[in-house]
Design an enzyme around this catalytic site. Structure first.
Site, PDB file in Angstrom:
ATOM      1  N   LYS A 270      -0.440 -20.811  15.875  1.00 22.17           N
ATOM      2  CA  LYS A 270       0.332 -20.397  14.704  1.00 22.17           C
ATOM      3  C   LYS A 270       0.944 -21.627  14.062  1.00 22.17           C
ATOM      4  CE  LYS A 270       4.696 -18.040  13.445  1.00 22.17           C
ATOM      5  NZ  LYS A 270       5.790 -17.131  13.880  1.00 22.17           N
ATOM      6  N   ASP A 275       9.268 -20.803   8.048  1.00 21.79           N
ATOM      7  CA  ASP A 275       9.350 -19.338   8.052  1.00 21.79           C
ATOM      8  C   ASP A 275      10.715 -18.890   7.535  1.00 21.79           C
ATOM      9  OD1 ASP A 275       9.204 -16.635   8.504  1.00 21.79           O
ATOM     10  OD2 ASP A 275       9.303 -16.775  10.703  1.00 21.79           O
ATOM     11  N   LYS A 282      15.294 -14.083   6.251  1.00 22.45           N
ATOM     12  CA  LYS A 282      16.134 -14.331   7.428  1.00 22.45           C
ATOM     13  C   LYS A 282      17.557 -14.663   6.987  1.00 22.45           C
ATOM     14  CE  LYS A 282      12.618 -16.302  10.547  1.00 22.45           C
ATOM     15  NZ  LYS A 282      12.728 -15.307  11.623  1.00 22.45           N
ATOM     16  N   ASP A 293       8.246 -23.626  13.226  1.00 20.03           N
ATOM     17  CA  ASP A 293       7.451 -22.421  13.452  1.00 20.03           C
ATOM     18  C   ASP A 293       5.946 -22.708  13.458  1.00 20.03           C
ATOM     19  OD1 ASP A 293       7.592 -19.747  14.128  1.00 20.03           O
ATOM     20  OD2 ASP A 293       7.551 -19.015  12.064  1.00 20.03           O
ATOM     21  N   ASP A 352       8.733 -10.763   7.875  1.00 16.33           N
ATOM     22  CA  ASP A 352       9.139 -11.785   8.846  1.00 16.33           C
ATOM     23  C   ASP A 352       8.308 -11.709  10.130  1.00 16.33           C
ATOM     24  OD1 ASP A 352      10.551 -13.924   9.785  1.00 16.33           O
ATOM     25  OD2 ASP A 352      12.353 -12.774  10.321  1.00 16.33           O
ATOM     26  N   GLU A 354       5.295 -12.477  10.549  1.00 21.58           N
ATOM     27  CA  GLU A 354       4.154 -13.091   9.862  1.00 21.58           C
ATOM     28  C   GLU A 354       3.210 -13.819  10.814  1.00 21.58           C
ATOM     29  OE1 GLU A 354       6.894 -14.556  10.355  1.00 21.58           O
ATOM     30  OE2 GLU A 354       6.272 -16.578  10.906  1.00 21.58           O
ATOM     31  N   ARG A 356       1.898 -13.016  13.643  1.00 22.38           N
ATOM     32  CA  ARG A 356       0.789 -12.184  14.147  1.00 22.38           C
ATOM     33  C   ARG A 356      -0.290 -11.993  13.084  1.00 22.38           C
ATOM     34  NH1 ARG A 356       5.000  -7.524  15.562  1.00 22.38           N
ATOM     35  NH2 ARG A 356       6.264  -9.400  15.791  1.00 22.38           N
TER      36      ARG A 356
END
Ligand code: BES
Ligand code: MN
Ligand code: ZN
Length: 506
Positions: A270, A275, A282, A293, A352, A354, A356
């Site tokens: 990933k 993010d 967030k 991230d 959020d 994201e 996956r």
């Protein structure tokens, strides 16, 4: 930046100056080199030990400045506790502890006389010590300028030039350390990528850093956003569409085992370079951490470089999705339905969740194109994994007991520890959607598990697969003896070990 100190191995009687580090064990028992220095200083070392009630305990030390009778400007006697019972982890940690004491103020050289009371450590132990020392030497100082007001007042910082490890068989130690140079470089590359702020390191810049692995002999392809569209990677693209910066997938191939080595092992990462949460924004507090991230992708890049640099006899392919999760006029909305490359439709309940989505397309692409013999993905996927495991273990999810056991063992060996969490049909139901094939959140309970179940929907029947949730271990994981960097480089040593133990041609 990677440690600028050069490391070498030398015999115990080689000429030496600067600082010397010698060891003592339980009960204050001196190693032979420590005894030798004690004699040359007319008993100063043992006197100082007595005065300070030094008992050789792990982490304790006696520090002699400008002792008479030796060439050293400083002699440090380090306690190790019971060195005869040391594991590789202990040797690495000792290397880290010692490295932190060496500032270069006594001269250009530091000399470590690595011995136990019972005899000489094995070359592998010496190599582990040196690995720990090199990893501890890393610091990210790129944005500390010399012209900063505070810095201008300070005298130029002294740094250690040479670290010399004196041991029984320097040639054998050097040989045992050989592959560790590649591992240090790989870990530090991963740390550099994670530490870099997101204004500097967006998806395109990240892809360019990966492209640089070409020099090491890795075949690197950077797929453009148009190419991702053509392949139907609607899940990954949905994450990046609110950002002004286009998304990329980077494919890295290292063919160290040649055509007869068969199908590769695939490592997927990933790479969300920042993010924000997207429209499901967030909260502000701590959001800066989301520059990290992309730690899963950073690990993949660091690992691929390490494999190439140490010429590992393995066929490995790295696939990373690099993208930025931003709110914006074109951003994905909660409730939107998108189509992944596999053909499955995804209801986006929370923008959020994201990571996956990015992995869904990267995992599918890796399996579809390479038919790998196993797939391992790494991701800073859920905050929930920190609630479950803290920062001591990364979460491990797998559809395959053997792969899971091998990974757990590699974790114990390297100190990059994993803890297996469950998967199962009841958890799988949590990601069923009312309007699409699957939804991207599974509710409040077991958040790391439903995230893993989501990923598993994109794993083909029969592919051994493991997912490592590294949200707690890859960044802000806390100080250790071998790491003081915010980005820890977690996973590079772990997967290198797994590959060395089980996937390399002998
Ligand atoms: N990148 C985060 C997970 C994360 C949080 C990593 C803190 C490191 C530190 C991930 O994209 C995320 O936001 N996950 C959500 C999922 C939720 C919306 C289902 C989470 O963990 O809250
Ligand atoms: Mn998120
Ligand atoms: Zn994320």
């Amino acid at each position: 930046m990677t440690d600028q100190t050069t490391l070498s191995f030398a015999s115990k009687n080689a000429a030496a100056d600067g600082v010397a580090v010698v060891f003592a064990e339980e009960g204050g028992k001196l190693t032979p080199s420590a005894q030798d220095l004690d004699k040359k200083t007319k008993g100063l070392l043992s006197k100082a030990a007595q005065i300070t009630q030094f008992k050789g305990k792990k982490g304790s030390k006696v520090d002699l400045l400008a002792p008479q009778g030796v060439k050293f400007a400083r002699v440090i006697l380090m306690g190790t506790g019971k060195a005869s019972a040391f594991t590789q982890d202990d040797w690495r940690n000792l290397g880290g502890t010692v490295r932190a004491l060496l500032t270069g103020t006594e001269g250009a050289n530091a000399n470590v006389y690595l011995e136990t009371v019972k005899g000489d450590p094995k070359p592998a132990d010496v190599a582990s010590f040196a690995l720990g020392a090199k990893l501890r030497g890393y610091s990210f100082k790129k944005y500390k300028t010399e012209t900063g007001k505070k810095a201008a007042k300070k005298p130029a910082e002294k740094t250690l030039k040479k670290l010399i490890v004196h041991c029984a068989d320097p040639r054998a130690a050097g040989q045992a350390f050989g592959p560790n140079r590649a591992i240090v470089d790989g870990v530090n590359l991963a740390r550099d990528l994670v530490n870099e702020p997101a204004n500097v390191l967006g998806p395109a810049e990240f892809a360019q850093r990966a492209k640089a692995l070409t020099k090491a002999g890795v075949q690197v392809e950077v797929l453009s956003e148009a190419a991702l569209k053509k392949k139907g990677m609607g899940a990954l693209l949905a994450v990046g569409q609110g950002s002004a910066r286009p998304s990329h997938v980077v494919v890295m191939q290292w063919k160290g085992a040649g055509p007869r080595g068969g199908a590769p092992i695939a490592i997927v990462g990933k790479g969300v370079t920042f993010d924000t949460g997207g429209i499901s924004l967030k909260p502000a507090g701590g959001m800066e951490d989301m520059k990290g991230d992309m730690a899963g992708a950073a690990c993949v890049v660091g690992l691929m470089q390490a494999l190439a640099e140490r010429k590992a006899k393995v066929n490995a392919v790295g696939v990373i999705g690099v993208t930025e999760n931003m709110p914006g006029g074109n951003a994905t909305r909660p409730g939107d339905v998108v189509k992944a490359m596999s053909g499955r439709t995804i209801e986006v309940l929370n923008t959020d969740a994201e990571g996956r989505m990015v992995l869904a397309d990267c995992l599918w692409y890796a399996q579809d194109r390479f038919k790998p013999k196993a797939v391992i993905n790494l991701a800073t996927l859920t905050g929930a994994v920190m609630v479950a495991l803290g920062k001591e273990h990364a979460g491990l999810f797998s559809n395959n007991d053997q792969l899971s056991e091998r990974l757990t063992a590699a974790g114990k060996e390297t100190g990059e520890k994993l803890w297996r969490l469950p998967l199962g049909p009841k958890y799988d139901k949590l990601v069923d959607s009312k309007v699409a094939d699957i939804k991207n959140t599974g509710g409040r309970w077991g958040g790391s598990i439903s995230a893993a179940q989501f990923l598993q929907r994109f794993i083909k029947e029969g592919t051994p697969w493991a997912h490592l949730d590294i949200a707690g271990t890859a960044m802000a994981a806390g100080d250790t003896e071998i790491n003081r960097s915010w980005g820890s480089g977690f996973g590079v040593r772990l997967l290198d070990q797994l590959i060395k133990d089980h996937y390399e041609r002998r």
